[in-house]
Every structure is written in structure tokens, then in C-alpha cells.
Write a protein that holds these residues in place. Structure first.
Motif, short mmCIF file in Angstrom:
data_model
loop_
_atom_site.label_atom_id
_atom_site.label_comp_id
_atom_site.label_asym_id
_atom_site.label_seq_id
_atom_site.Cartn_x
_atom_site.Cartn_y
_atom_site.Cartn_z
N THR A 220 0.86 -1.19 0.00
CA THR A 220 0.00 0.00 0.00
C THR A 220 0.89 1.23 0.00
OG1 THR A 220 -1.71 -1.18 1.24
CG2 THR A 220 -1.83 1.24 1.23
N VAL A 221 0.70 2.10 -1.00
CA VAL A 221 1.48 3.34 -1.09
C VAL A 221 0.59 4.51 -0.70
CG1 VAL A 221 2.84 4.85 -2.59
CG2 VAL A 221 2.91 2.36 -2.93
N ASN A 222 0.96 5.17 0.39
CA ASN A 222 0.19 6.31 0.88
C ASN A 222 0.61 7.59 0.16
OD1 ASN A 222 -1.02 4.65 2.97
ND2 ASN A 222 0.93 4.81 4.05
N TYR A 223 -0.37 8.43 -0.15
CA TYR A 223 -0.05 9.73 -0.76
C TYR A 223 -1.13 10.73 -0.40
CZ TYR A 223 -3.25 8.06 -4.41
OH TYR A 223 -4.33 7.56 -5.10
N PRO A 224 -0.78 12.03 -0.39
CA PRO A 224 -1.76 13.06 0.01
C PRO A 224 -2.84 13.22 -1.05
CG PRO A 224 0.28 14.08 -0.73
CD PRO A 224 0.54 12.60 -0.67
N PRO A 225 -3.95 13.84 -0.69
CA PRO A 225 -5.07 13.97 -1.62
C PRO A 225 -4.72 14.79 -2.87
CG PRO A 225 -5.78 14.43 0.61
CD PRO A 225 -4.29 14.37 0.64
N TYR A 226 -5.34 14.38 -3.96
CA TYR A 226 -5.21 15.09 -5.23
C TYR A 226 -6.60 15.21 -5.81
CZ TYR A 226 -4.51 15.54 -10.28
OH TYR A 226 -4.58 15.93 -11.59
N LYS A 240 -33.11 21.87 -8.28
CA LYS A 240 -32.14 21.09 -7.49
C LYS A 240 -30.75 21.32 -8.07
CE LYS A 240 -31.19 16.30 -6.07
NZ LYS A 240 -31.64 14.89 -6.19
N GLY A 241 -29.78 21.58 -7.20
CA GLY A 241 -28.40 21.81 -7.64
C GLY A 241 -27.42 20.91 -6.92
N ILE A 242 -26.37 20.49 -7.65
CA ILE A 242 -25.35 19.59 -7.05
C ILE A 242 -23.95 20.11 -7.37
CG2 ILE A 242 -24.33 17.27 -7.10
CD1 ILE A 242 -27.06 16.13 -7.76
N LEU A 243 -23.12 20.21 -6.34
CA LEU A 243 -21.68 20.48 -6.50
C LEU A 243 -20.94 19.21 -6.07
CD1 LEU A 243 -21.31 24.09 -5.02
CD2 LEU A 243 -21.57 23.42 -7.42
N GLN A 244 -20.00 18.78 -6.94
CA GLN A 244 -19.28 17.53 -6.61
C GLN A 244 -17.77 17.75 -6.70
OE1 GLN A 244 -20.99 13.70 -7.58
NE2 GLN A 244 -19.07 13.04 -8.53
N CYS A 245 -17.07 17.13 -5.74
CA CYS A 245 -15.61 17.26 -5.64
C CYS A 245 -15.03 15.85 -5.55
CB CYS A 245 -15.31 18.08 -4.38
SG CYS A 245 -13.58 18.17 -3.91
N GLU A 246 -14.16 15.47 -6.50
CA GLU A 246 -13.55 14.14 -6.51
C GLU A 246 -12.07 14.23 -6.17
OE1 GLU A 246 -14.26 12.17 -10.22
OE2 GLU A 246 -16.44 12.50 -10.15
N ALA A 247 -11.61 13.31 -5.30
CA ALA A 247 -10.20 13.33 -4.90
C ALA A 247 -9.70 11.91 -4.70
CB ALA A 247 -10.02 14.13 -3.61
N SER A 248 -8.49 11.65 -5.17
CA SER A 248 -7.84 10.36 -4.90
C SER A 248 -6.80 10.56 -3.81
CB SER A 248 -7.19 9.79 -6.17
OG SER A 248 -6.21 10.68 -6.66
N ALA A 249 -6.71 9.60 -2.90
CA ALA A 249 -5.77 9.68 -1.78
C ALA A 249 -5.69 8.32 -1.10
CB ALA A 249 -6.21 10.74 -0.78
N VAL A 298 -12.45 20.95 0.63
CA VAL A 298 -11.14 20.62 1.22
C VAL A 298 -11.06 19.10 1.40
CG1 VAL A 298 -9.60 20.94 3.18
CG2 VAL A 298 -11.07 22.83 2.44
N ALA A 299 -10.01 18.51 0.82
CA ALA A 299 -9.76 17.06 0.97
C ALA A 299 -8.47 16.87 1.75
CB ALA A 299 -9.65 16.39 -0.40
N SER A 300 -8.52 16.05 2.80
CA SER A 300 -7.33 15.90 3.65
C SER A 300 -7.18 14.46 4.13
CB SER A 300 -7.42 16.85 4.86
OG SER A 300 -8.56 16.54 5.63
N ASN A 301 -5.93 14.07 4.34
CA ASN A 301 -5.61 12.83 5.07
C ASN A 301 -4.36 13.09 5.89
OD1 ASN A 301 -3.41 12.57 3.32
ND2 ASN A 301 -4.15 10.70 2.31
N LYS A 302 -3.77 12.06 6.47
CA LYS A 302 -2.66 12.26 7.40
C LYS A 302 -1.40 12.81 6.72
CE LYS A 302 -0.95 7.48 7.03
NZ LYS A 302 -0.68 6.23 7.76
N LEU A 303 -1.36 12.74 5.38
CA LEU A 303 -0.17 13.21 4.67
C LEU A 303 -0.30 14.64 4.15
CD1 LEU A 303 0.77 10.01 2.62
CD2 LEU A 303 1.68 10.78 4.80
#
Length: 315
Positions: A220-226, A240-249, A298-303
Motif C-alpha cells: 500500500t502506497v500512501n499519498y496526500p489527496p489530489y 435542485k443543484g449539485i456540486l461535486q468534488c472528486e479526490a484520490s488519496a 477541502v480534501a485531507s488525510n494524514k499526509l
């Protein structure tokens, strides 16, 4: 005497081959043992068997032979029909005018080595030797545990296997983009690892005795959100309105939404916040003029963390 012979608790080990043949065939001690100077006895070529199987050792003879014996190194296994060894795995298969053969059942690696067929003919002992080769299926006895590492770090994976002959070790990355082996060795070193190099690595041990043995290690390779996708959206008032935010991490990102400096939380009137492993969605059930404006995901993890601005505007 036969009774004296059978009193030995183990295979009889005489002091020397000359003395051994003297005991067996009642010829004077010191008569030289000659090999290859007669058409018989004729033993087989090397015998190769797998661990756990039975090995048959055959010796061709003719009617000039008066006495026969099978030996393992300097230990007598059989003399004629008499068993001199207490190992129950060693049995006499045939003692005829043309063939003298024994079988070793459930062969193990310590049975490997030279076996000698000795015969008495024309008052001279003659010998023929056959070598027993024991093959052992490959077995992986040690392999690295699953590992988690931050992107850019170094890893070393180990895969130790046993077998006879020695097995060939190969490492392969189980990935749609992977081509061929990543290492043809017990050790796999990766320096400056990237997120594309995460996944399962398969160690294979092969020696052609049996099917290759395979084991896998998960890396498993850990990396910060992108943030990979976030689009501004236009919605008329009352719709009806939708805002979507996609992030890989890795580990998966946690998401937060802000309008200006104010954080939006689940349960606010008319707004739903829904977050999954790879995306977060902000849903407005009935858009009003006050909802238009600039939103920050805002997308966050431990890195680390990252953010993006998205605008909800009228149409």
C-alpha cells in the motif's frame, strides 16, 4: 548365522568393503572389488524420484550368479532374501535368476546417495552402483508481510523457498500495466516508490518437480489527496443543484465544505452533504439566491490536504 545377523538393531555396518563382501559371500577378506569388468551385475542408471514416492532399484543377473546383496554405502540392506536392515520402508521386490530388485518406499532426502548391487560369481565379488536422486517440490518458507509505505519511500520484499533442485524465484507485479517480471531473485527492492507501484506482488518458486508455488504480498502506497475533478455549476432558482468534488488519496480523503469562511455541516436546512471514499457531493434541494456564490472543497488525510473553489451560479 542367520540368527546372529538378524540380532542387529540397525543396518549392519562392517569396517570395510573388503570385509563386508567377505562376510556376505564367505570369500577371503581383501579380495578386490572390481567394477565394470563384467557384463553383470548390471544396475540401472541414476534413479530420480520425488519425495514421498517409492524408488525401485533393479540389478540384472544371470544363472552364473550364486549370491546377491544390496548395500547403501557400507550398510547391508538385503543379502539374498534376508533383510539386514530394520527400516520398514525397504522391501525386497524380486530375487530371480534374472533380476534382483528392492524398493524404498516413502523416500526422503536422507535416502539420496549411492546404492550398490553386489554379486558372487566365479568366486569373485563384483559390484554395480546406482545413485538415487530425491527431488522435492518447491515450498515458500518465508515471505515478507503486507506493507504500507509513504510515496517516495523504499521497500525490500523477501521470498525464501526450499526444494530440490533449488527453485527459481521470480517476483511479478499484479497490475494491468505490469509487463513481465520485476525481479528474478529472492529479493525485490523498490526505491522511490510511486502510487502506480502499489498493489499485489506475487512471488513464484519453480523447480519443475511440481507446479510452481505462489504467494502474494500487498504493498500500500500512501499519498496526500489530489483533487481530480470539480466543476462549477449553473442552476436556476427553485431547482435542485449539485456540486461535486472528486479526490484520490491513500488513506482515503476526508472532505469538508465551506461557503466563504463558514463550514457547511450535514443537517443544515435545504442542504445535504454526502461523502464517500473518493468524492463528496453537496446537494441543494431548492436553490435560492442566497445559495449562489463561491464554495470550497477541502480534501485531507494524514499526509496533507488540498482544496478547490467551485461556484454555484444562476442560469
Amino acid at each position: 548365522s542367520a540368527a546372529a545377523r538378524h540380532s542387529h538393531p540397525v543396518c549392519l555396518v562392517p569396517p570395510s568393503p573388503g570385509c563386508l563382501l567377505g562376510l556376505l559371500f564367505l570369500v577371503p577378506a581383501g579380495v578386490p572389488v572390481r567394477s565394470g569388468d563384467a557384463t553383470f551385475p548390471k544396475a540401472m542408471d541414476n534413479v530420480t524420484v520425488r519425495q514421498g514416492e517409492s524408488a525401485t532399484l533393479r540389478c540384472s543377473v544371470d544363472n552364473r550368479v550364486t549370491r546377491v546383496a544390496w548395500l547403501n554405502r557400507s550398510s547391508i540392506l538385503y543379502a539374498g532374501n534376508d533383510k539386514w536392515c530394520l527400516d520398514p520402508r525397504v522391501v525386497l521386490l524380486s530375487n530371480t535368476k534374472t533380476q534382483y530388485s528392492i524398493q524404498i518406499q516413502d523416500v526422503d532426502v536422507y535416502d539420496e546417495g549411492p546404492y550398490t548391487c553386489s554379486v558372487q560369481t566365479d568366486n569373485h565379488p563384483k559390484t554395480s552402483r546406482v545413485h538415487l536422486i530425491v527431488q522435492v517440490s518447491p515450498k515458500i518458507v518465508e515471505i515478507s508481510s503486507d506493507i504500507s509505505i509513504n510515496e517516495g519511500g523504499n521497500i525490500s520484499l523477501t521470498c525464501i523457498a526450499t526444494g530440490r533442485p533449488d527453485p527459481t524465484i521470480t517476483w511479478r507485479h499484479i497490475s494491468p500495466k505490469a509487463v513481465g517480471f520485476v525481479s528474478e531473485d529472492e529479493y525485490l527492492e523498490i526505491t522511490g516508490i510511486t502510487r502506480e507501484q502499489s498493489g499485489e506482488y506475487e512471488c513464484s518458486a519453480s523447480n519443475d518437480v511440481a507446479a510452481p508455488v505462489v504467494r502474494r504480498v500487498k504493498v500500500t502506497v500512501n499519498y496526500p489527496p489530489y483533487i481530480s475533478d470539480a466543476k462549477s455549476t449553473g442552476v436556476p432558482v427553485g431547482q435542485k443543484g449539485i456540486l461535486q468534488c472528486e479526490a484520490s488519496a491513500v488513506p482515503s480523503a476526508e472532505f469538508q465544505w465551506y461557503k466563504d469562511e463558514k463550514r457547511l455541516i450535514e443537517g443544515q436546512k435545504g442542504v445535504k452533504v454526502e461523502s464517500k471514499a473518493f468524492f463528496s457531493r453537496l446537494t441543494f434541494f431548492n436553490v435560492s439566491e442566497q445559495d449562489y456564490g463561491n464554495y470550497t472543497c477541502v480534501a485531507s488525510n494524514k499526509l496533507g490536504n488540498t482544496n478547490v473553489s467551485i461556484i454555484l451560479y444562476g442560469e
